[in-house]
Write a protein that holds these residues in place. Structure first.
Motif, PDB file in Angstrom:
ATOM      1  N   GLY A 115       0.813  -1.205   0.000  1.00 52.53           N
ATOM      2  CA  GLY A 115       0.000   0.000   0.000  1.00 52.53           C
ATOM      3  C   GLY A 115       0.849   1.260   0.000  1.00 52.53           C
ATOM      4  O   GLY A 115       2.077   1.218   0.140  1.00 52.53           O
ATOM      5  N   THR A 116       0.175   2.357  -0.127  1.00 54.99           N
ATOM      6  CA  THR A 116       0.828   3.663  -0.144  1.00 54.99           C
ATOM      7  C   THR A 116       1.594   3.911   1.157  1.00 54.99           C
ATOM      8  O   THR A 116       2.683   4.489   1.132  1.00 54.99           O
ATOM      9  CB  THR A 116      -0.212   4.769  -0.356  1.00 54.99           C
ATOM     10  OG1 THR A 116      -0.943   4.475  -1.552  1.00 54.99           O
ATOM     11  CG2 THR A 116       0.425   6.132  -0.479  1.00 54.99           C
ATOM     12  N   ALA A 117       1.034   3.476   2.274  1.00 56.99           N
ATOM     13  CA  ALA A 117       1.682   3.712   3.571  1.00 56.99           C
ATOM     14  C   ALA A 117       3.068   3.066   3.623  1.00 56.99           C
ATOM     15  O   ALA A 117       4.006   3.650   4.179  1.00 56.99           O
ATOM     16  CB  ALA A 117       0.816   3.181   4.699  1.00 56.99           C
ATOM     17  N   VAL A 118       3.227   1.886   3.033  1.00 55.21           N
ATOM     18  CA  VAL A 118       4.531   1.213   3.040  1.00 55.21           C
ATOM     19  C   VAL A 118       5.529   1.996   2.190  1.00 55.21           C
ATOM     20  O   VAL A 118       6.679   2.211   2.597  1.00 55.21           O
ATOM     21  CB  VAL A 118       4.400  -0.247   2.538  1.00 55.21           C
ATOM     22  CG1 VAL A 118       5.763  -0.880   2.328  1.00 55.21           C
ATOM     23  CG2 VAL A 118       3.573  -1.063   3.514  1.00 55.21           C
ATOM     24  N   VAL A 119       5.104   2.433   1.027  1.00 51.06           N
ATOM     25  CA  VAL A 119       5.989   3.203   0.148  1.00 51.06           C
ATOM     26  C   VAL A 119       6.398   4.509   0.837  1.00 51.06           C
ATOM     27  O   VAL A 119       7.584   4.870   0.843  1.00 51.06           O
ATOM     28  CB  VAL A 119       5.313   3.485  -1.211  1.00 51.06           C
ATOM     29  CG1 VAL A 119       6.164   4.414  -2.070  1.00 51.06           C
ATOM     30  CG2 VAL A 119       5.044   2.173  -1.947  1.00 51.06           C
ATOM     31  N   VAL A 120       5.449   5.200   1.432  1.00 46.88           N
ATOM     32  CA  VAL A 120       5.750   6.446   2.154  1.00 46.88           C
ATOM     33  C   VAL A 120       6.705   6.152   3.313  1.00 46.88           C
ATOM     34  O   VAL A 120       7.665   6.898   3.543  1.00 46.88           O
ATOM     35  CB  VAL A 120       4.457   7.127   2.646  1.00 46.88           C
ATOM     36  CG1 VAL A 120       4.761   8.261   3.616  1.00 46.88           C
ATOM     37  CG2 VAL A 120       3.647   7.630   1.468  1.00 46.88           C
ATOM     38  N   GLY A 121       6.476   5.056   4.023  1.00 50.84           N
ATOM     39  CA  GLY A 121       7.348   4.679   5.141  1.00 50.84           C
ATOM     40  C   GLY A 121       8.778   4.435   4.699  1.00 50.84           C
ATOM     41  O   GLY A 121       9.727   4.857   5.367  1.00 50.84           O
ATOM     42  N   ILE A 122       8.959   3.761   3.570  1.00 54.47           N
ATOM     43  CA  ILE A 122      10.309   3.502   3.058  1.00 54.47           C
ATOM     44  C   ILE A 122      10.996   4.815   2.687  1.00 54.47           C
ATOM     45  O   ILE A 122      12.159   5.038   3.033  1.00 54.47           O
ATOM     46  CB  ILE A 122      10.269   2.530   1.857  1.00 54.47           C
ATOM     47  CG1 ILE A 122       9.840   1.135   2.328  1.00 54.47           C
ATOM     48  CG2 ILE A 122      11.621   2.465   1.153  1.00 54.47           C
ATOM     49  CD1 ILE A 122       9.546   0.171   1.187  1.00 54.47           C
ATOM     50  N   VAL A 123      10.284   5.688   2.014  1.00 53.22           N
ATOM     51  CA  VAL A 123      10.859   6.978   1.622  1.00 53.22           C
ATOM     52  C   VAL A 123      11.224   7.790   2.862  1.00 53.22           C
ATOM     53  O   VAL A 123      12.319   8.373   2.937  1.00 53.22           O
ATOM     54  CB  VAL A 123       9.884   7.757   0.704  1.00 53.22           C
ATOM     55  CG1 VAL A 123      10.351   9.192   0.491  1.00 53.22           C
ATOM     56  CG2 VAL A 123       9.727   7.040  -0.629  1.00 53.22           C
ATOM     57  N   LEU A 124      10.342   7.818   3.855  1.00 52.01           N
ATOM     58  CA  LEU A 124      10.632   8.561   5.087  1.00 52.01           C
ATOM     59  C   LEU A 124      11.822   7.962   5.838  1.00 52.01           C
ATOM     60  O   LEU A 124      12.625   8.699   6.417  1.00 52.01           O
ATOM     61  CB  LEU A 124       9.405   8.602   5.994  1.00 52.01           C
ATOM     62  CG  LEU A 124       8.257   9.489   5.509  1.00 52.01           C
ATOM     63  CD1 LEU A 124       7.049   9.347   6.434  1.00 52.01           C
ATOM     64  CD2 LEU A 124       8.692  10.943   5.410  1.00 52.01           C
ATOM     65  N   ALA A 125      11.961   6.639   5.812  1.00 52.30           N
ATOM     66  CA  ALA A 125      13.103   6.000   6.473  1.00 52.30           C
ATOM     67  C   ALA A 125      14.412   6.419   5.815  1.00 52.30           C
ATOM     68  O   ALA A 125      15.396   6.711   6.496  1.00 52.30           O
ATOM     69  CB  ALA A 125      12.955   4.483   6.439  1.00 52.30           C
ATOM     70  N   VAL A 126      14.421   6.464   4.495  1.00 52.83           N
ATOM     71  CA  VAL A 126      15.638   6.878   3.790  1.00 52.83           C
ATOM     72  C   VAL A 126      15.948   8.344   4.084  1.00 52.83           C
ATOM     73  O   VAL A 126      17.100   8.699   4.356  1.00 52.83           O
ATOM     74  CB  VAL A 126      15.503   6.633   2.268  1.00 52.83           C
ATOM     75  CG1 VAL A 126      16.651   7.274   1.500  1.00 52.83           C
ATOM     76  CG2 VAL A 126      15.434   5.140   1.978  1.00 52.83           C
ATOM     77  N   ILE A 127      14.938   9.188   4.075  1.00 56.95           N
ATOM     78  CA  ILE A 127      15.146  10.604   4.381  1.00 56.95           C
ATOM     79  C   ILE A 127      15.629  10.768   5.826  1.00 56.95           C
ATOM     80  O   ILE A 127      16.588  11.493   6.095  1.00 56.95           O
ATOM     81  CB  ILE A 127      13.858  11.423   4.141  1.00 56.95           C
ATOM     82  CG1 ILE A 127      13.552  11.471   2.640  1.00 56.95           C
ATOM     83  CG2 ILE A 127      13.981  12.839   4.709  1.00 56.95           C
ATOM     84  CD1 ILE A 127      12.175  12.031   2.310  1.00 56.95           C
ATOM     85  N   GLY A 128      14.986  10.079   6.763  1.00 59.18           N
ATOM     86  CA  GLY A 128      15.380  10.156   8.168  1.00 59.18           C
ATOM     87  C   GLY A 128      16.802   9.678   8.395  1.00 59.18           C
ATOM     88  O   GLY A 128      17.562  10.279   9.156  1.00 59.18           O
ATOM     89  N   THR A 129      17.169   8.594   7.721  1.00 61.00           N
ATOM     90  CA  THR A 129      18.537   8.084   7.843  1.00 61.00           C
ATOM     91  C   THR A 129      19.535   9.092   7.303  1.00 61.00           C
ATOM     92  O   THR A 129      20.567   9.350   7.924  1.00 61.00           O
ATOM     93  CB  THR A 129      18.682   6.742   7.093  1.00 61.00           C
ATOM     94  OG1 THR A 129      17.796   5.803   7.692  1.00 61.00           O
ATOM     95  CG2 THR A 129      20.097   6.220   7.143  1.00 61.00           C
TER      96      THR A 129
END
Length: 176
Positions: A115-129
């Motif tokens: 779902g969209t939430a997983v894709v957003v979560g992955i992008v946010l994890a990369v940005i946060g890292t």
């Protein structure tokens, strides 16, 4: 229960991170890796036997995937230990922490729908890292390449553990 177990795993991983920084800078890499894996076995074997019992004969056909995951874990810890020997934990840990995102990307590439939430979560994890690794202070990026490699190897390890069903979790990890 899932949230409690997830938080417990996060705390345990933080303790392991802090322990490995000290251990890896005082002890040979091979000895450090052996200590980590021996400790894991001492913890998981009794849990596997007590909570899951002996695997069924059908489940043993998935033992090679668990063994492959174990080899990846060994390689991942080797890379991780080199990373924290050379760099600082504040840079290394977030990069290695992308392992779940890597496993998710492998699953997506393999055809799993998300779902969209997983894709957003992955992008946010990369940005946060990226943001946490870019923070100023006394940090050394010299271990970053090894940390990224460790995260990739650990991500593949999770994919292999995903192939161990119908082995129960503690049994799969103990075999690994």
């Amino acid at each position: 229960m899932t949230v409690a177990l997830g938080l417990g795993a996060a705390v345990a991983w933080a303790v392991v991170n802090l322990w490995l920084v000290t251990l890896s800078r005082r002890v040979d890499i091979a000895v450090t890796t052996l200590a980590v894996l021996a400790t894991s076995t001492v913890v998981t074997l009794p849990l596997a036997l007590a909570l899951e019992g002996a695997p069924s004969s059908d489940a043993w056909s998935h033992a090679p995937a668990a063994a492959a995951a174990g080899l990846l874990e060994l390689a991942g810890f080797g890379c991780y230990i080199v990373a924290i020997r050379r760099g600082t934990l504040a840079v290394v840990a977030p990069l290695v922490g992308l392992e779940g995102g890597i496993a998710a990307l492998v699953a997506i590439a393999g055809g799993e729908e998300v779902g969209t939430a997983v894709v957003v979560g992955i992008v946010l994890a990369v940005i946060g890292t990226s943001l946490s690794c870019a923070e100023r202070g006394e940090r050394r990026a010299s271990g970053a390449g090894w940390a990224i490699l460790a995260g990739g190897v650990f991500g593949l390890m999770f994919v292999m553990y995903g192939l161990t069903d119908p082995l129960d979790p503690f049994t799969a990890v103990t075999i690994g």
